[in-house]
Design a protein around this motif. Sequence first.
Motif, short mmCIF file in Angstrom:
data_model
loop_
_atom_site.label_atom_id
_atom_site.label_comp_id
_atom_site.label_asym_id
_atom_site.label_seq_id
_atom_site.Cartn_x
_atom_site.Cartn_y
_atom_site.Cartn_z
N HIS A 16 12.95 -8.17 2.40
CA HIS A 16 13.04 -6.74 2.10
C HIS A 16 14.43 -6.17 2.38
N SER A 17 15.41 -7.04 2.43
CA SER A 17 16.80 -6.59 2.63
C SER A 17 17.26 -5.61 1.55
N PRO A 18 16.82 -5.73 0.27
CA PRO A 18 17.24 -4.74 -0.72
C PRO A 18 16.82 -3.31 -0.36
N VAL A 19 15.64 -3.17 0.26
CA VAL A 19 15.19 -1.84 0.68
C VAL A 19 16.03 -1.34 1.85
N HIS B 202 13.01 6.28 0.91
CA HIS B 202 12.33 5.12 1.48
C HIS B 202 13.33 4.20 2.17
N SER B 203 14.45 3.95 1.51
CA SER B 203 15.47 3.07 2.09
C SER B 203 16.09 3.69 3.34
N ASP C 229 0.85 -1.19 0.00
CA ASP C 229 0.00 0.00 0.00
C ASP C 229 0.89 1.24 0.00
N PRO C 230 0.96 1.97 -1.11
CA PRO C 230 1.80 3.17 -1.16
C PRO C 230 1.41 4.20 -0.10
N HIS C 231 0.13 4.22 0.27
CA HIS C 231 -0.33 5.18 1.28
C HIS C 231 0.35 4.92 2.62
N VAL C 232 0.49 3.65 2.99
CA VAL C 232 1.16 3.32 4.24
C VAL C 232 2.61 3.79 4.20
N ALA C 233 3.26 3.58 3.07
CA ALA C 233 4.66 4.04 2.94
C ALA C 233 4.76 5.55 3.13
N ARG D 102 8.75 -0.66 -0.26
CA ARG D 102 9.33 -1.00 -1.55
C ARG D 102 8.47 -0.49 -2.71
N THR D 103 7.35 0.19 -2.40
CA THR D 103 6.48 0.68 -3.46
C THR D 103 7.20 1.69 -4.35
N LYS D 104 8.15 2.40 -3.77
CA LYS D 104 8.99 3.31 -4.55
C LYS D 104 10.45 3.03 -4.20
#
Length: 554
Positions: free
Chosen positions: A146-149, A107-108, A50-54, A100-102
């Motif tokens: 989600h380690s890449p993020v 974000h990271s 959910d991009p909103h949560v991010a 991870r949405t963006k």
Amino acid sequence: MWSGFSTLYVGEAWRRTLCRGAILRLRLFRHTIHAPERLIVAPTDLRAVDPHVAEEILNGRFPLAGRLLETGGKSPFNFSLPSRSFALRLHSFGWLRHMRTKKSDLHSSVARSIVNNWLSLHGGRIEGIAWEIDVTAQRVIAWLSHSPVVLHNADRGFYRRFLRSLAFQVRFLRRIAKYAPPGEVRFRLRIALAMASIAMPTRAGALRRAAEALDHEFDSQILPDGGHVSRNPRTGLELLLDLLPLRQTYVNLGHDLPQKLISGIDRMYPALRFFRHQDGDLALFNGATSTLATELMSLLRYDETAGDPFKAMPHSRYQRLAAGRTVVIADTGLPPAGNLSRTAHAGCLSFEMSSGRHRFIVNSGSPKFAGRRYVQIARTTAAHSTVTVNDTSSSRFAPSDFIANVITDGVKTVSVDRALADDGRDVIKASHDGYLNAFGVLHERELTLNATGLIVTGCDRLVAPEGKVDDAVRAVARFHAHPSINLKPLDKESVMMTAPDGETWLFSSPGNEVLIGEDVFFADASGICGSDLMEIAFSYPDRPEIRWFLSRKS
């Protein structure tokens, strides 16, 4: 009853003692943990994002478990958390998937800052919610996936710290595995260890042992018909959301798969379809709650066993009637034994009915995010579309907080008979003895669906096997309507049930008064909400039987 209760109590006390001993030994030797140099792969996460949560998290607001925590840009671990459910979600780090949405540096950076704060406050202390077994297993899966993020543009110091903590959490799960409670928690722990064994550099022996342990959970927890031993329809969905990425990661890396992984997944899919209503949601039995349509569809895309749902699940003990656009699913089984009954409900012989894109008759379901009081209310017989005798649940729950939620007494025998009538009606006849010891009666229920799927008929009766009871027995048959369904009384004996798109069914019970009352629906995606229900009262010996009908009108 008390003998079984004592056994559970002693067993739980011993399990906790051994668990504390394992944790103490782990603390003493944590300096021997060696961090791996790198991660090999990041397994996919199939859960909805959910991009909103991010965006909320980027702005210092954490919307988790139906609550919102304002942090003003600080780490949420520096605050008093609003509820236990919120804390479970926060410490398990499943919310990382939204980040991870963006694929942005911001974000990271925010995700890494929060992880770093957790490492400082909780990484070195094995205590509290942060280190509950299921929370740790979910966190290991989330950190690997989600380690890449988290690791994007990370400096070497954080990279090493992150991997060292992951290695320690994996060691913790290995040491504690044999003391984990049976059921979904233990299964998820084994999934986490199997995922870690292929996502992190591991010796061949450890990889093999993780696969063998996962195979054992398939054997002990997934029944031959594909249902989970807890009898919770949603448990299979939750496990598949982790098992499918695990299977794909094994394949991508060229490892030998655990022997039971493919066959186990294939066995679980028909059970998932069995519990699926016409509107795409899962039936609400034994702890099940609302299901996101996107999550269910993401799983069904990988279903290679596609076919019509089974008519019955003989090992999980459920029955399904289906014709035309109508589906009726009924619980005709015993509650699981001992610790496996911690999420089980006292809903024996309850049923749900859907038609087209709507569920008309449902159980109240289990709340996703609520305190223990609401969870316990949702487990009572009165919260299910079945018969309650003398305002008592057909199964009773442990009075002790120490083994809270365990079913200790109640239904011991359920008989089921299914046949096809001469006129094409599919007929289920079942009975249970949950009220026999306390009140001297059995509850018998008959459910039928005609060949066109336009008429559902039912009969509920109380039977005294020994011919008499000491006192009159009062019973109430409840039929919980989904919150989207509008109930309108036509007369004392009948109620019109109308869906938002106008589809209408008539509920009637000739010779009986059908009362409409206010109800609570626990399993709504947005939280606990109001709804309506229909009730029919009857009694033994004065009026021991009622008949009722559901017929489609438009």
